[in-house]
Design a protein around this motif. Structure first.
Motif, PDB file in Angstrom:
ATOM      1  N   UNK A  65       0.819  -1.138  -0.009  1.00 16.64           N
ATOM      2  CA  UNK A  65       0.078   0.114  -0.047  1.00 16.64           C
ATOM      3  C   UNK A  65       0.772   1.312  -0.091  1.00 16.64           C
ATOM      4  N   UNK A  66       2.026   1.064   0.677  1.00 12.88           N
ATOM      5  CA  UNK A  66       2.835   2.415   0.873  1.00 12.88           C
ATOM      6  C   UNK A  66       3.525   2.538  -0.590  1.00 12.88           C
ATOM      7  N   UNK A  67       3.834   1.502  -1.480  1.00 12.05           N
ATOM      8  CA  UNK A  67       4.069   1.724  -2.824  1.00 12.05           C
ATOM      9  C   UNK A  67       3.189   2.496  -3.701  1.00 12.05           C
ATOM     10  N   UNK A  68       1.979   2.038  -3.477  1.00 14.26           N
ATOM     11  CA  UNK A  68       0.545   2.807  -4.010  1.00 14.26           C
ATOM     12  C   UNK A  68       0.729   4.274  -3.734  1.00 14.26           C
ATOM     13  N   UNK A  69       0.988   4.468  -2.408  1.00 14.72           N
ATOM     14  CA  UNK A  69       0.984   5.869  -1.943  1.00 14.72           C
ATOM     15  C   UNK A  69       1.890   6.662  -2.317  1.00 14.72           C
ATOM     16  N   UNK A  70       3.103   6.162  -2.690  1.00 13.13           N
ATOM     17  CA  UNK A  70       4.190   6.967  -3.108  1.00 13.13           C
ATOM     18  C   UNK A  70       3.814   7.558  -4.578  1.00 13.13           C
ATOM     19  N   UNK A  71       3.310   6.546  -5.161  1.00 12.05           N
ATOM     20  CA  UNK A  71       2.932   6.564  -6.710  1.00 12.05           C
ATOM     21  C   UNK A  71       1.968   7.755  -6.786  1.00 12.05           C
ATOM     22  N   UNK A  72       0.944   7.618  -5.850  1.00  8.32           N
ATOM     23  CA  UNK A  72      -0.203   8.576  -5.801  1.00  8.32           C
ATOM     24  C   UNK A  72       0.353  10.103  -5.361  1.00  8.32           C
ATOM     25  N   UNK A  73       1.292  10.102  -4.547  1.00  7.42           N
ATOM     26  CA  UNK A  73       2.038  11.381  -4.373  1.00  7.42           C
ATOM     27  C   UNK A  73       2.742  12.111  -5.405  1.00  7.42           C
ATOM     28  N   UNK A  74       3.540  11.140  -6.120  1.00  2.59           N
ATOM     29  CA  UNK A  74       4.182  11.533  -7.162  1.00  2.59           C
ATOM     30  C   UNK A  74       3.482  12.144  -8.512  1.00  2.59           C
ATOM     31  N   UNK A  75       1.985  11.659  -8.384  1.00  3.09           N
ATOM     32  CA  UNK A  75       1.155  11.943  -9.337  1.00  3.09           C
ATOM     33  C   UNK A  75       0.315  12.916  -9.333  1.00  3.09           C
ATOM     34  N   UNK A  76      -0.018  13.162  -7.982  1.00  2.70           N
ATOM     35  CA  UNK A  76      -1.077  14.406  -7.634  1.00  2.70           C
ATOM     36  C   UNK A  76      -0.626  15.297  -6.383  1.00  2.70           C
ATOM     37  N   UNK A  77       0.701  15.015  -5.907  1.00  2.00           N
ATOM     38  CA  UNK A  77       1.006  16.001  -4.917  1.00  2.00           C
ATOM     39  C   UNK A  77       1.596  17.178  -5.507  1.00  2.00           C
ATOM     40  N   UNK A 107       6.314  16.413   6.119  1.00  2.00           N
ATOM     41  CA  UNK A 107       6.865  16.347   4.429  1.00  2.00           C
ATOM     42  C   UNK A 107       6.033  15.776   3.672  1.00  2.00           C
ATOM     43  N   UNK A 108       5.092  14.675   4.061  1.00  3.70           N
ATOM     44  CA  UNK A 108       4.072  14.186   3.207  1.00  3.70           C
ATOM     45  C   UNK A 108       2.949  14.895   3.202  1.00  3.70           C
ATOM     46  N   UNK A 109       2.315  15.223   4.050  1.00  2.00           N
ATOM     47  CA  UNK A 109       0.814  15.834   4.171  1.00  2.00           C
ATOM     48  C   UNK A 109       0.893  17.103   3.492  1.00  2.00           C
ATOM     49  N   UNK A 110       1.992  17.914   3.754  1.00  2.00           N
ATOM     50  CA  UNK A 110       2.057  19.519   3.371  1.00  2.00           C
ATOM     51  C   UNK A 110       1.962  19.471   1.745  1.00  2.00           C
ATOM     52  N   UNK A 111       2.077  18.089   1.033  1.00  2.00           N
ATOM     53  CA  UNK A 111       1.932  18.241  -0.366  1.00  2.00           C
ATOM     54  C   UNK A 111       0.528  18.499  -0.809  1.00  2.00           C
ATOM     55  N   UNK A 112      -0.351  18.076   0.395  1.00  2.00           N
ATOM     56  CA  UNK A 112      -1.697  18.709  -0.023  1.00  2.00           C
ATOM     57  C   UNK A 112      -2.474  19.713   0.723  1.00  2.00           C
ATOM     58  N   UNK A 113      -1.813  19.886   1.956  1.00  2.00           N
ATOM     59  CA  UNK A 113      -2.250  20.968   2.804  1.00  2.00           C
ATOM     60  C   UNK A 113      -1.117  21.590   3.866  1.00  2.00           C
ATOM     61  N   UNK A 114      -1.120  22.630   4.005  1.00  2.00           N
ATOM     62  CA  UNK A 114       0.112  23.409   4.566  1.00  2.00           C
ATOM     63  C   UNK A 114      -0.169  23.840   6.041  1.00  2.00           C
ATOM     64  N   UNK A 115      -1.423  23.114   6.733  1.00  2.00           N
ATOM     65  CA  UNK A 115      -1.776  23.406   8.000  1.00  2.00           C
ATOM     66  C   UNK A 115      -0.698  22.404   8.979  1.00  2.00           C
ATOM     67  N   UNK A 116       0.619  23.015   9.130  1.00  2.00           N
ATOM     68  CA  UNK A 116       1.327  22.184   9.848  1.00  2.00           C
ATOM     69  C   UNK A 116       1.012  21.905  11.403  1.00  2.00           C
ATOM     70  N   UNK A 117       0.465  22.963  12.116  1.00  2.00           N
ATOM     71  CA  UNK A 117       0.065  22.685  13.202  1.00  2.00           C
ATOM     72  C   UNK A 117      -0.942  21.410  13.469  1.00  2.00           C
ATOM     73  N   UNK A 118      -1.971  21.633  12.477  1.00  3.77           N
ATOM     74  CA  UNK A 118      -2.937  20.352  12.407  1.00  3.77           C
ATOM     75  C   UNK A 118      -2.419  18.857  12.110  1.00  3.77           C
ATOM     76  N   UNK A 119      -1.252  19.107  11.143  1.00  3.32           N
ATOM     77  CA  UNK A 119      -0.659  17.650  11.021  1.00  3.32           C
ATOM     78  C   UNK A 119       0.134  17.214  12.390  1.00  3.32           C
ATOM     79  N   UNK A 120       0.647  18.109  12.908  1.00  2.00           N
ATOM     80  CA  UNK A 120       1.441  17.663  14.183  1.00  2.00           C
ATOM     81  C   UNK A 120       0.594  17.202  15.156  1.00  2.00           C
ATOM     82  N   UNK A 121      -0.873  17.824  15.455  1.00  2.00           N
ATOM     83  CA  UNK A 121      -1.820  17.494  16.336  1.00  2.00           C
ATOM     84  C   UNK A 121      -2.343  16.146  15.896  1.00  2.00           C
TER      85      UNK A 121
END
Length: 331
Positions: A143-155, A286-300
């Motif tokens: 699933x992680x392999x699929x996730x990386x391919x998704x990030x590379x296509x849509x991030x 590093x990963x989630x900010x490819x879609x949303x810049x709310x670093x505080x929310x990601x940390x929480x």
């Protein structure tokens, strides 16, 4: 023996905290670069008691579903050496979580689980417990392999052209190699045992893993399907908590980003009580900010998942370990 002890002390009490401090400093610097980070932090704290509180409660309920699925998976595997009730299996899993909390990459989990088995069956049970972990790791890798391919296509393409894109490629190649090798091992366990039996020097250790012969394709597929179900529960928790802490990403983006977080956690050596939280934070940003810049929310979100899925189960397991000690003393 002394040398091994010194190495463990160095890893656990020197390198581990140092890595955590470096990660925390890096995260702090990223947090400072976020606009209105103080207001965001206050908002994240208020979110736990706001109108979205029920999502937090549901994520906690999912924690029990998560470990219940893991208990059922272990119950199926361990049946080859000893039959356990579902309740006993749950106790073993929570106890294993407690010991895993203080050991690199959760290796103490095996020792905690076998406390609930007969003395003559404990060593054999370790190999079966490893098979359960292999099933979960297989799902994480593919699933992680699929996730990386998704990030590379849509991030975010700008971020992907930085260092983040480079390490994603390195993780992808490592994951593909690991997934292929592990898949071959997983579905050829019986053949592996027979191959090791041919080596005279390994005949004694083989007696402890010969139980793997009893794991036919049906059992292995059941373990794998339960691993997929457990993985889905993890994704559900992240989706709920991202929503609570105002990280606005779609279901597909949650699946893509979280699968990469789990993949990195599976590959990078961590200790749950020291470095794992720092790695979760750093990779999550590093990963989630490819879609949303709310670093505080990601940390929480990362902190909440860590507490719900690791800290709370470890506390439950510690109470069970105390119960075992009290029982043994009375006995």
């Amino acid at each position: 023996m002394t040398s091994n002890k010194n190495i463990k002390i160095l890893l656990n009490y020197v390198i581990g905290p140092l890595v955590f401090c470096l990660l925390a400093w890096s995260i702090y610097q990223q947090l400072l670069r976020q606009n209105n980070w103080k207001a965001s932090l206050q908002h994240a704290w208020r979110a736990t008691t706001g109108v979205e509180w029920w999502k937090m409660v549901l994520a906690i309920v999912f924690m029990f579903v998560n470990w219940g699925v893991e208990a059922r998976k272990w119950q199926i595997a361990i049946k080859q050496v000893q039959r356990l009730s579902f309740i006993q299996s749950c106790k073993a899993v929570f106890t294993g979580t407690t010991l895993a909390f203080f050991t690199p990459n959760r290796i103490g989990e095996y020792m905690g689980r076998i406390l609930y088995l007969g003395e003559g069956k404990r060593i054999k049970a370790i190999s079966l417990t490893i098979v359960c972990s292999m099933g979960q790791l297989l799902v994480t890798l593919w699933v992680g392999i699929g996730g990386i391919l998704y990030l590379q296509s849509y991030g975010n393409t700008e971020l992907l052209h930085t260092f983040a894109g480079l390490w994603l490629k390195l993780v992808l190649y490592a994951a593909i190699a690991g997934a292929v090798i592990l898949t071959l091992f997983y579905f050829r366990l019986a053949g592996l045992v027979r191959w090791v039996e041919k080596m005279p020097r390994l005949r004694k250790p083989v007696s402890y893993i010969r139980v793997l012969d009893n794991l036919n394709a049906t059992i292995l597929l059941r373990i794998l399907s339960l691993s997929v179900l457990r993985y889905s529960v993890f994704l559900g928790q992240y989706y709920l908590l991202f929503d609570v802490f105002d990280v606005h990403i779609t279901v597909a983006q949650v699946a893509g980003s979280v699968s990469v977080i789990f993949l990195v956690l599976a590959i990078v050596p961590t200790i749950a009580v020291i470095t794992e939280l720092g790695v979760r934070w750093k990779v999550g940003i590093e990963v989630v900010q490819l879609f949303d810049s709310n670093i505080t929310g990601i940390l929480a979100t990362s902190l909440a998942v860590w507490i719900i899925n690791l800290v709370i189960p470890a506390l439950i397991g510690s109470l069970l370990i105390l119960g075992i000690k009290v029982f043994n003393n009375r006995k």
